[in-house]
Scaffold this motif. Structure first.
Motif, short mmCIF file in Angstrom:
data_model
loop_
_atom_site.label_atom_id
_atom_site.label_comp_id
_atom_site.label_asym_id
_atom_site.label_seq_id
_atom_site.Cartn_x
_atom_site.Cartn_y
_atom_site.Cartn_z
N VAL A 13 3.30 24.12 -31.70
CA VAL A 13 2.23 24.55 -32.61
C VAL A 13 2.83 25.10 -33.90
CG1 VAL A 13 0.45 26.31 -32.95
CG2 VAL A 13 0.48 24.97 -30.85
N ILE A 14 3.89 25.89 -33.78
CA ILE A 14 4.57 26.45 -34.96
C ILE A 14 5.10 25.32 -35.85
CG2 ILE A 14 6.53 27.84 -35.74
CD1 ILE A 14 6.18 29.50 -33.18
N ILE A 15 5.62 24.26 -35.22
CA ILE A 15 6.13 23.11 -35.97
C ILE A 15 4.98 22.28 -36.54
CG2 ILE A 15 7.42 20.93 -35.78
CD1 ILE A 15 9.07 22.28 -33.56
N GLY A 16 3.94 22.09 -35.74
CA GLY A 16 2.89 21.14 -36.08
C GLY A 16 1.94 21.60 -37.17
N LEU A 17 1.60 22.89 -37.22
CA LEU A 17 0.62 23.36 -38.21
C LEU A 17 1.06 23.12 -39.65
CD1 LEU A 17 -0.80 26.66 -36.65
CD2 LEU A 17 -2.03 24.54 -37.10
N PRO A 18 2.30 23.48 -40.04
CA PRO A 18 2.71 23.18 -41.42
C PRO A 18 2.82 21.69 -41.72
CG PRO A 18 4.12 24.87 -40.44
CD PRO A 18 3.31 24.27 -39.33
N LEU A 19 3.16 20.88 -40.69
CA LEU A 19 3.36 19.45 -40.90
C LEU A 19 2.05 18.69 -40.97
CD1 LEU A 19 6.40 18.55 -38.59
CD2 LEU A 19 6.33 18.52 -41.09
N PHE A 20 1.12 18.98 -40.06
CA PHE A 20 -0.08 18.15 -39.90
C PHE A 20 -1.39 18.90 -40.17
CE2 PHE A 20 3.09 16.65 -36.75
CZ PHE A 20 3.38 15.43 -37.34
N GLY A 21 -1.32 20.19 -40.49
CA GLY A 21 -2.56 20.94 -40.66
C GLY A 21 -3.13 21.34 -39.31
N LEU A 22 -4.46 21.45 -39.24
CA LEU A 22 -5.11 21.93 -38.02
C LEU A 22 -4.83 21.03 -36.83
CD1 LEU A 22 -6.96 24.17 -36.99
CD2 LEU A 22 -8.92 22.71 -37.51
N ILE A 23 -4.74 19.72 -37.05
CA ILE A 23 -4.48 18.79 -35.95
C ILE A 23 -3.07 18.98 -35.39
CG2 ILE A 23 -3.52 16.87 -37.28
CD1 ILE A 23 -6.14 16.61 -34.47
N GLY A 24 -2.23 19.74 -36.11
CA GLY A 24 -0.89 20.06 -35.61
C GLY A 24 -0.91 20.87 -34.33
N LEU A 25 -2.06 21.52 -34.03
CA LEU A 25 -2.21 22.19 -32.73
C LEU A 25 -2.01 21.21 -31.58
CD1 LEU A 25 -5.35 24.40 -33.44
CD2 LEU A 25 -3.04 25.24 -32.99
N VAL A 26 -2.34 19.93 -31.82
CA VAL A 26 -2.18 18.88 -30.81
C VAL A 26 -0.90 18.10 -31.04
CG1 VAL A 26 -3.21 16.80 -29.83
CG2 VAL A 26 -4.67 18.69 -30.54
N TYR A 27 -0.68 17.67 -32.28
CA TYR A 27 0.45 16.80 -32.59
C TYR A 27 1.80 17.50 -32.43
CZ TYR A 27 -2.60 13.20 -34.58
OH TYR A 27 -3.53 12.22 -34.75
N GLY A 28 1.87 18.79 -32.79
CA GLY A 28 3.15 19.50 -32.72
C GLY A 28 3.74 19.53 -31.31
N PRO A 29 3.00 20.02 -30.31
CA PRO A 29 3.54 20.01 -28.95
C PRO A 29 3.84 18.61 -28.43
CG PRO A 29 1.67 21.50 -29.09
CD PRO A 29 1.73 20.77 -30.40
N LEU A 30 3.01 17.63 -28.80
CA LEU A 30 3.27 16.25 -28.37
C LEU A 30 4.57 15.73 -28.96
CD1 LEU A 30 -0.12 14.30 -28.42
CD2 LEU A 30 1.33 14.78 -26.46
N LEU A 31 4.78 15.96 -30.24
CA LEU A 31 5.98 15.48 -30.91
C LEU A 31 7.23 16.09 -30.27
CD1 LEU A 31 6.81 13.67 -33.29
CD2 LEU A 31 6.83 15.70 -34.72
#
Length: 348
Positions: free
Chosen positions: A301-319
């Motif tokens: 989540v920490i990685i994903g929010l700056p990279l993808f915005g709100l959808i980073g809550l999902v994409y960050g952990p997956l990545l």
């Protein structure tokens, strides 16, 4: 006939360098829609089985199957996110137009902290210390939201052709992956389990936690119970840490207003029920589908929010989970290579 300037080996190296250079340019050019590519992978993994069922069992034409799945996914995934986003925007506008409510909340909590804890500027200190970080984070989230329409369009455009030509796509992936067939199957299986666990499993946890907190807010007299339940559902993608960010301040506000039993009841409700729902459901989901460690989710989540915005809550952990799977496969491949070398040395 003149001799060539470069040998065959040198030409292969030059061609490889050209390919790498062009690949780097393409990656740089598409960096703004990288979320669309990751979203395509996620959506394909989620709906692959349904696509094959429509085509091979029901004998649907491939374009029809792809279009139906895209329409279904829009209704069950995209539109709910649009609804949540519009709700957040309306609430943000309301708070911006009426900042008195925020000031009252801050003053109430500071008064409670001063009387009970001896720190009258507790909330002010915390706000000042975290304002810079959350300001940057909010900017990144809003920037991601502005690009969301383009990413969704690109994602569905690619997804349509992947569903229509799924056999060719999967054959190409197997051909170019640096794994043998057994490792490729293992990689695909883990990819599917991790995706289902993080998307389907975490969504179930979020809905249940958000619903329970909304009920708790209603029982203990907190206003806008539905709105804060939705916020809790979003923050539930951060294991253990998300829901307390909602119900702990709400309980402090109740206590500062003299509603002692309501405040204590909300704290007990939050830590006793809402938090434990996460533990119970996560255990059940990990047992049935796949296991993502909570630490991976938090870091993702920490990685994903700056990279993808709100959808980073999902994409960050997956990545992050996909990266760890690739590392795991690499280690298994390296171990297998070493075993083969040792067997060869023994034969010699």
């Amino acid at each position: 006939m003149n001799n060539p300037v470069f040998s065959q080996k040198e030409r292969n190296v030059i061609i490889l360098l050209i390919v790498l250079a062009l690949g780097g340019i393409l990656l740089y050019a598409t960096r703004g829609i990288f979320g669309a590519f990751l979203g395509t992978l996620v959506m394909y993994t989620l709906f692959r089985t349904l696509n094959i069922f429509f085509i091979e069992k029901w004998r649907w034409p491939r374009p029809l199957s792809a279009v139906v799945i895209i329409i279904v996914s829009i209704f069950i995934i995209v539109l709910p996110f649009v609804g949540i986003g519009s709700m957040l925007v309306r609430k943000a506008i309301e708070l911006q137009e009426n900042p008195t409510w925020i000031k009252q909340v801050i003053n109430a909590i500071n008064q409670f902290a001063g009387d009970k804890l001896g720190k009258p500027d507790l909330l002010q200190e915390q706000l000042e210390s975290s304002a810079a970080y959350f300001g940057k984070l909010l900017t990144a989230v809003l920037g991601g939201a502005a690009n969301i329409f383009l990413e969704i369009t690109v994602m569905y455009f690619i997804l349509y052709f992947l569903f229509v030509n799924y056999r060719g796509f999967e054959s190409g992936i197997l051909y170019y992956l640096p794994f043998d067939e057994e490792q490729a199957v293992s990689f695909g299986s883990e990819l599917k389990n991790i995706t289902y666990s993080n998307i389907v499993g975490q969504t179930i946890i979020a809905i249940v936690q958000g619903g329970c907190l909304a009920i708790g807010f209603w029982i203990f007299g907190v206003s806008d119970a539905l709105f804060w339940g939705v916020i809790c559902a979003i923050l539930s993608f951060i294991p253990l840490l998300g829901p307390p960010l909602i119900f702990v301040p709400a309980a402090l506000i109740l206590l500062s207003q003299g509603q002692t039993w309501q405040g204590l009841g909300l704290i007990i409700w939050g830590f006793g029920l809402v938090i434990n729902i996460d533990n119970v459901l996560r255990f059940m989901i990990n047992k049935k589908i796949g296991n993502i460690h909570p630490l991976i989710t938090v870091i993702g989540v920490i990685i994903g929010l700056p990279l993808f915005g709100l959808i980073g809550l999902v994409y960050g952990p997956l990545l992050l989970a996909y990266f760890l799977i690739a590392v795991k496969i690499y280690k298994a491949n390296k171990r297998l290579s070493l075993q083969k070398e040792q067997l060869g040395e023994k034969k010699v």
